[in-house]
Motif scaffolding. Structure first.
Motif, mmCIF file in Angstrom:
data_model
loop_
_atom_site.group_PDB
_atom_site.id
_atom_site.type_symbol
_atom_site.label_atom_id
_atom_site.label_comp_id
_atom_site.label_asym_id
_atom_site.label_seq_id
_atom_site.Cartn_x
_atom_site.Cartn_y
_atom_site.Cartn_z
ATOM 1 N N LYS A 292 0.827 -1.205 0.000
ATOM 2 C CA LYS A 292 0.000 0.000 0.000
ATOM 3 C C LYS A 292 0.863 1.257 0.000
ATOM 4 C CE LYS A 292 -3.799 2.236 2.476
ATOM 5 N NZ LYS A 292 -4.701 2.168 3.650
ATOM 6 N N GLU A 293 1.945 1.228 0.793
ATOM 7 C CA GLU A 293 2.842 2.370 0.844
ATOM 8 C C GLU A 293 3.487 2.607 -0.518
ATOM 9 O OE1 GLU A 293 4.581 5.537 2.949
ATOM 10 O OE2 GLU A 293 3.130 4.044 3.660
ATOM 11 N N LYS A 294 3.869 1.510 -1.159
ATOM 12 C CA LYS A 294 4.482 1.640 -2.482
ATOM 13 C C LYS A 294 3.478 2.134 -3.511
ATOM 14 C CE LYS A 294 7.671 -0.864 -5.486
ATOM 15 N NZ LYS A 294 8.382 -2.157 -5.695
ATOM 16 N N MET A 295 2.221 1.654 -3.409
ATOM 17 C CA MET A 295 1.174 2.120 -4.335
ATOM 18 C C MET A 295 0.902 3.607 -4.140
ATOM 19 S SD MET A 295 -1.495 -1.102 -4.225
ATOM 20 C CE MET A 295 -2.750 -0.136 -5.059
ATOM 21 N N ASN A 296 0.922 4.057 -2.891
ATOM 22 C CA ASN A 296 0.704 5.485 -2.623
ATOM 23 C C ASN A 296 1.818 6.327 -3.248
ATOM 24 O OD1 ASN A 296 -1.615 4.914 -1.191
ATOM 25 N ND2 ASN A 296 -0.601 4.900 0.795
ATOM 26 N N LEU A 297 3.056 5.863 -3.077
ATOM 27 C CA LEU A 297 4.174 6.583 -3.673
ATOM 28 C C LEU A 297 4.076 6.597 -5.199
ATOM 29 C CD1 LEU A 297 7.153 5.257 -1.487
ATOM 30 C CD2 LEU A 297 5.999 7.466 -1.307
ATOM 31 N N GLN A 298 3.728 5.433 -5.781
ATOM 32 C CA GLN A 298 3.621 5.363 -7.229
ATOM 33 C C GLN A 298 2.484 6.234 -7.740
ATOM 34 O OE1 GLN A 298 5.869 3.236 -9.050
ATOM 35 N NE2 GLN A 298 5.165 4.553 -10.699
ATOM 36 N N SER A 299 1.361 6.255 -6.997
ATOM 37 C CA SER A 299 0.217 7.087 -7.400
ATOM 38 C C SER A 299 0.588 8.565 -7.348
ATOM 39 C CB SER A 299 -0.969 6.806 -6.486
ATOM 40 O OG SER A 299 -2.051 7.660 -6.790
ATOM 41 N N TYR A 300 1.275 8.965 -6.274
ATOM 42 C CA TYR A 300 1.702 10.357 -6.179
ATOM 43 C C TYR A 300 2.641 10.714 -7.331
ATOM 44 C CZ TYR A 300 4.790 14.180 -4.872
ATOM 45 O OH TYR A 300 5.542 15.326 -4.907
ATOM 46 N N GLN B 176 0.675 11.023 -10.613
ATOM 47 C CA GLN B 176 -0.152 12.231 -10.645
ATOM 48 C C GLN B 176 0.700 13.490 -10.826
ATOM 49 O OE1 GLN B 176 -2.608 12.271 -7.146
ATOM 50 N NE2 GLN B 176 -3.587 10.315 -7.629
ATOM 51 N N ILE C 98 5.442 14.087 -0.479
ATOM 52 C CA ILE C 98 5.130 13.276 0.692
ATOM 53 C C ILE C 98 6.260 13.398 1.716
ATOM 54 C CG2 ILE C 98 4.641 10.925 1.484
ATOM 55 C CD1 ILE C 98 3.612 10.298 -1.296
#
Length: 585
Positions: free
Chosen positions: A55-63, A66, A213
């Protein structure tokens, strides 16, 4: 492979038999109350860590996606403006006209060019200046029109001429950002027209600084790896995780496991946006779970220890003695006599263990002595196939005839054959000096070299200190023969070479036979020493060495397809004279 698995299973069984019964019972009780709970928490912990990490990696990738998309949208807006100006007919007309007076030119620039360029800058935030550089004779007009001579010495001017389309240029030190393109106005006079668009560097990259972040760092690089922009946000206690650009490149290139490094490429400029975050900081959310798992494991360990002390009081002296005997067997003592007159279950264990030990000793002696006898018989049968005296006399006659006829090659081969068979037969003995074994190998290589018309090279390099040591008879010739027939003869490119090397290391004699032939896959090489191999010579050498000196002296075969094969053997370094004396005594 099956034999190896059986040996491993036997070792495991010996180890289990060496554990005291009280410990076995304690372990069983502990495992039933401790292991399931520990496994449950361990699986839960690993699953939770994986979920949080993903989840942490997905958040970083999403940021990252974007932010890159946002930057691309802004740059695409500037590119659209560049296209609008490049294909504007009014501008094409202005720059294709012939002007009689400077006033006519001034009038066209103020009434047509200025409104178009200035309105474009006004309606696109972050656009600082738009200038068209031309070499059609126009004089400089405010910031909208300028002669090409002002930029001819710049690096970006030459790159713009060489690469049609929109080119983005950035200077990290000066914090400048602009695009440039060569204009091809329809109907314009032949010449150079460059559209220059200066963009506010800070305004373009401000969103990164504002939305980055926490506990992360960011770098933007161009296609050549040059730095475009950098930003980091680490709290006071985590400032040591902040990386300079050179430190970041080092972490990235060596595939560091200390940082999570993600990247996303801009479709508009080709820039790469890099985002990094320390792995330790990314797992802060796991700390409560780790504490809970640690407490649970401590409780389970306490329960297991308690079970151990309860169970340890239930053992008897006879069980203790039996376990001690098993421990001695594990350490290698196989000569003990075990028996019991008791008729209960423990007495049956004693008698069964004693019978098993007798049977094991019998089988070991039968197999070991049988193998040694078999190998010695095979070697003697091979040696007995040739009548030594008849063979030596015949070879001597051939050598004399060859010398008389002036055939030196035939004489040399005859002498080599005589040397080879003299050392190979060795008067029926199975042991000889290393020096004699090397003489046999050298003679065999000389014979093979002449049989192959000198198509391959060979060399023998040994340390003098091993020449007087003991060696089994005929252990190098089968390895050399295998190298010639399966390596050199099948080689189609380049000249073949066989190397025989010998040295002393760790009180052992070592030999290595290496060729540069066709080689083979390692899984095929591993089967050479097993019963699956069709050949017998190499396997026979390995079996003889292991039977005479022990299993730890097994042969090693290494091979690479297209590069060749290397076979290595070793055995204890013993002087042959010392061995003969000990045998006679």
């Amino acid at each position: 492979m099956q034999d190896k698995m059986q040996n491993k299973m036997k070792k495991l069984l010996h180890w289990v038999n060496g554990i005291k019964l009280r410990y076995k019972l304690a372990i069983i009780y502990s495992l039933f109350c401790f292991l399931p709970v520990m496994l449950l928490f361990l699986l839960s912990f690993l699953q939770m860590r994986s979920i949080i990490g993903d989840k942490e990696k997905m958040n970083l990738q999403s940021y990252l996606q974007q932010s890159v998309s946002s930057m691309d949208r802004t740059l695409d807006g500037y590119n659209s403006l560049s296209d609008y100006i490049a294909f504007d007919r009014t501008l094409a007309e202005v720059f294709s006209m012939e002007y009689g007076t400077p006033y006519e030119q001034y009038e066209q620039l103020t009434q047509k060019v200025d409104p178009i360029l200035r309105s474009s800058s006004y309606f696109h935030g972050g656009m600082q200046r738009i200038t068209i550089y031309t070499d059609n004779g126009m004089v400089k007009h405010d910031t909208t029109v300028a002669p090409v001579s002002e930029i001819e010495e710049t690096d970006w001017y030459q790159k713009t001429l060489e690469h049609p389309g929109i080119n983005w240029f950035v200077n990290y030190q000066e914090k400048t950002l602009f695009s440039a393109r060569k204009l091809a106005f329809s109907g314009a006079r032949e010449g150079v027209n460059i559209l220059y668009m200066d963009v506010d560097y800070q305004k373009l990259f401000t969103p990164y600084a504002e939305t980055l972040i926490s506990e992360c760092g960011l770098y933007i690089t161009d296609q050549e790896g040059k730095l475009v922009f950098e930003e980091s946000r680490f709290s006071g206690k985590n400032q040591n995780y902040d990386l300079t650009y050179s430190e970041f490149l080092e972490q990235r290139d060596r595939g560091s496991t200390d940082y999570t490094i993600l990247c996303e490429q801009s479709n508009t400029t080709g820039w790469t946006v890099w985002l990094y975050q320390p792995v330790g900081l990314a797992g802060e959310a796991m700390r409560p779970i780790v504490v809970m798992a640690g407490v649970t494991i401590l409780i389970c360990i306490f329960a297991a220890v308690l079970a151990y002390f309860i169970t340890s009081g239930m053992v008897s002296g006879r069980i203790e003695r039996l376990t001690c005997l098993m421990q001695e067997v594990q350490e290698g003592s196989m000569d003990m006599q075990v028996g019991s007159d008791d008729r209960d279950e423990i007495g049956m264990l004693y008698r069964g263990f004693g019978s098993m030990m007798k049977r094991i000793r019998t089988l070991i002696n039968e197999v070991y002595l049988g193998k040694i006898t078999q190998k010695e018989a095979e070697l003697k049968a091979l040696q007995a196939q040739i009548n030594p005296h008849f063979l030596y006399n015949t070879l001597s006659l051939i050598n004399w005839k060859a010398l008389a006829a002036g055939e030196e090659d035939i004489s040399r081969m005859t002498l080599a054959m005589s040397t080879f068979y003299r050392t190979a037969l060795n008067r029926g003995r199975n042991v000889l000096q290393v020096e004699a074994e090397l003489s046999n190998t050298r003679a065999y290589l000389e014979i093979q070299s002449m049989l192959h018309d000198g198509d391959f090279d060979y060399e023998i390099e040994v340390q003098p200190e091993i020449l007087q040591c003991e060696s089994l008879n005929l252990i190098l010739q089968p390895l050399v023969e295998n190298a010639i027939h399966h390596g050199i003869e099948e080689k189609t490119d380049g000249r073949g070479k066989i190397s025989v090397r010998g040295w002393k290391e760790d009180n052992c004699v070592w030999f290595m036979v290496e060729d540069n032939g066709v080689g083979m896959e390692q899984k095929v090489a591993d089967k050479i020493l097993t019963m699956e191999s069709k050949g017998y010579g190499v396997r026979n050498v390995d079996e003889r060495i292991r039977l005479c000196y022990g299993e730890k002296y097994a042969m090693k075969v290494e091979s690479v397809v297209g590069k060749g094969t290397k076979m290595t053997i070793h055995f204890p370094a013993k002087q042959l004279v010392d061995i003969q004396k000990s045998q006679s005594s």
